[in-house]
Scaffold this active site. Structure first.
Site, PDB file in Angstrom:
ATOM      1  N   LEU A 206     -20.151  32.529 -14.831  1.00  0.00           N
ATOM      2  CA  LEU A 206     -19.657  32.049 -13.548  1.00  0.00           C
ATOM      3  C   LEU A 206     -18.132  32.032 -13.554  1.00  0.00           C
ATOM      4  O   LEU A 206     -17.538  31.791 -14.598  1.00  0.00           O
ATOM      5  CB  LEU A 206     -20.174  30.640 -13.284  1.00  0.00           C
ATOM      6  CG  LEU A 206     -21.681  30.493 -13.076  1.00  0.00           C
ATOM      7  CD1 LEU A 206     -22.035  29.016 -12.972  1.00  0.00           C
ATOM      8  CD2 LEU A 206     -22.140  31.220 -11.835  1.00  0.00           C
ATOM      9  N   ASP A 236     -17.739  18.664  -7.819  1.00  0.00           N
ATOM     10  CA  ASP A 236     -17.339  20.074  -7.780  1.00  0.00           C
ATOM     11  C   ASP A 236     -18.296  20.873  -8.652  1.00  0.00           C
ATOM     12  O   ASP A 236     -18.279  20.760  -9.881  1.00  0.00           O
ATOM     13  CB  ASP A 236     -15.896  20.242  -8.277  1.00  0.00           C
ATOM     14  CG  ASP A 236     -14.898  19.517  -7.394  1.00  0.00           C
ATOM     15  OD1 ASP A 236     -15.097  19.524  -6.173  1.00  0.00           O
ATOM     16  OD2 ASP A 236     -13.948  18.933  -7.932  1.00  0.00           O
ATOM     17  N   LEU A 237     -19.128  21.690  -8.045  1.00  0.00           N
ATOM     18  CA  LEU A 237     -20.199  22.393  -8.740  1.00  0.00           C
ATOM     19  C   LEU A 237     -19.666  23.216  -9.901  1.00  0.00           C
ATOM     20  O   LEU A 237     -18.802  24.078  -9.719  1.00  0.00           O
ATOM     21  CB  LEU A 237     -20.956  23.300  -7.757  1.00  0.00           C
ATOM     22  CG  LEU A 237     -22.150  24.063  -8.323  1.00  0.00           C
ATOM     23  CD1 LEU A 237     -23.221  23.108  -8.828  1.00  0.00           C
ATOM     24  CD2 LEU A 237     -22.718  25.023  -7.278  1.00  0.00           C
ATOM     25  N   ASP A 238     -20.199  22.962 -11.114  1.00  0.00           N
ATOM     26  CA  ASP A 238     -19.880  23.705 -12.329  1.00  0.00           C
ATOM     27  C   ASP A 238     -18.392  23.701 -12.673  1.00  0.00           C
ATOM     28  O   ASP A 238     -17.900  24.600 -13.346  1.00  0.00           O
ATOM     29  CB  ASP A 238     -20.377  25.156 -12.219  1.00  0.00           C
ATOM     30  CG  ASP A 238     -21.893  25.246 -12.235  1.00  0.00           C
ATOM     31  OD1 ASP A 238     -22.528  24.355 -12.830  1.00  0.00           O
ATOM     32  OD2 ASP A 238     -22.437  26.205 -11.661  1.00  0.00           O
ATOM     33  N   GLU A 239     -17.662  22.699 -12.214  1.00  0.00           N
ATOM     34  CA  GLU A 239     -16.227  22.631 -12.497  1.00  0.00           C
ATOM     35  C   GLU A 239     -15.840  21.316 -13.161  1.00  0.00           C
ATOM     36  O   GLU A 239     -14.671  20.961 -13.216  1.00  0.00           O
ATOM     37  CB  GLU A 239     -15.421  22.838 -11.210  1.00  0.00           C
ATOM     38  CG  GLU A 239     -15.573  24.239 -10.618  1.00  0.00           C
ATOM     39  CD  GLU A 239     -14.650  24.477  -9.435  1.00  0.00           C
ATOM     40  OE1 GLU A 239     -13.747  23.640  -9.221  1.00  0.00           O
ATOM     41  OE2 GLU A 239     -14.832  25.489  -8.739  1.00  0.00           O
TER      42      GLU A 239
END
Length: 294
Positions: A206, A236-239
């Site tokens: 990603l 914050d998605l995947d952050e």
């Protein structure tokens, strides 16, 4: 070694102390002085002065000499020093195993790895409950003697599903939620209620390869490195802040299936290390960054 035969730490005997505060002279001396007064031997000590923020971070592994001491008494003794230096701090009594609730969907490689490591004593944590939006791994959970809860999730039922999850967290006295390839996005409200208490794993491809079949996309693009990232979950998605990453070089000879197999192995290893370090109080969460003591 099974969980039943694994030796337990004696209560009030071994502790881990973590400290974060503004960096200044005398911190280690003051901390060590309290440990001496309380008859604690320093088995291991690691520290980090962050020049970019002016912060000081410390992790000590301690053993009590003489009679065991309750962690509450130790916290009381340490309080004046903590106040003097404006510390954020925590004592962990190692006699209490960290309790994790594992969430999974339909890919079981990470769940299997966590169960194996916990059952054999490779990871000193407890898994009191498993939650899934599918029924696929009920039999596996029951074989391990762990309660399994099927909590379906739809856009309409998501608030009720997350309310049920929070009930299970309270009921089982869960310290941390681990997303073992759980393919649902948690709400920003839930993330805000459990800061630093939810850990996720994803492939490090990603954001280049979003959506379905990332390893097929990676194969089609001829990638040379694949990896996995374990991180804290935020809105914050995947952050979220990164705890651990792993990677491996690959080449054109590998099929999408072979890439996926390597990726799954990396996911399991990265997540197991992240969970273990988190449970052992080796991870200091500071905003969007982490300090990880080895």
């Amino acid at each position: 070694m099974t969980e039943a035969s694994r030796p337990a730490h004696e209560a009030g005997r071994e502790f881990v102390l973590t400290v974060s505060c503004e960096d200044r002279r005398g911190i280690v001396h003051a901390v060590a002085g309290v440990m001496l007064e309380e008859q604690l031997t320093i088995l291991d000590s690691q520290q980090f002065g962050d020049a970019s923020t002016g912060e000081f971070h410390l992790r000590m592994h301690l053993r009590r000499e003489g009679e065991p001491i309750p962690v509450v008494a130790l916290e009381e003794a340490f309080g004046p020093v903590a106040l003097e230096f404006g510390m954020q701090w925590r004592f962990l009594d190692r006699s209490r195993r960290h309790r994790i609730l594992v969430m999974v969907s339909r890919q079981g490689h990470v769940l299997n790895d966590l169960l194996h490591r916990t059952r054999t004593g490779l990871m000193d944590v407890e898994i009191p409950v498993i939650v899934s939006n599918h029924e696929d791994f009920r039999a596996l959970a029951e074989w391990h003697g762990i309660p399994f809860h099927h909590v379906p999730v739809t856009p309409q039922s998501k608030p009720e599903a997350e309310a049920r999850l929070q009930e299970l967290v309270e009921e089982h006295q869960v310290d941390t939620i681990v997303l073992a390839r759980y393919m649902q996005v948690l709400s920003s409200e839930l993330c805000a209620e459990l800061p630093g208490r939810i850990i996720n794993i994803h492939h490090s491809l990603l954001p280049s390869f979003k959506g379905a079949k990332p390893y097929t996309q990676a194969h089609d693009r001829g990638v040379k490195v694949i990896g996995a990232t374990a991180h804290y979950v935020t809105a914050d998605l995947d952050e979220g802040p990164i705890i651990e990453q792993d990677f491996r070089r690959v080449d054109h000879r590998m099929s999408p299936g072979e890439l996926a197999a390597v990726g799954q192995e990396l996911e399991a290893m990265a997540l197991s290390r992240a969970v273990r370090w988190h449970a052992e109080q080796r991870v200091v969460l500071r905003g969007r960054r982490t300090v990880v003591f080895d």
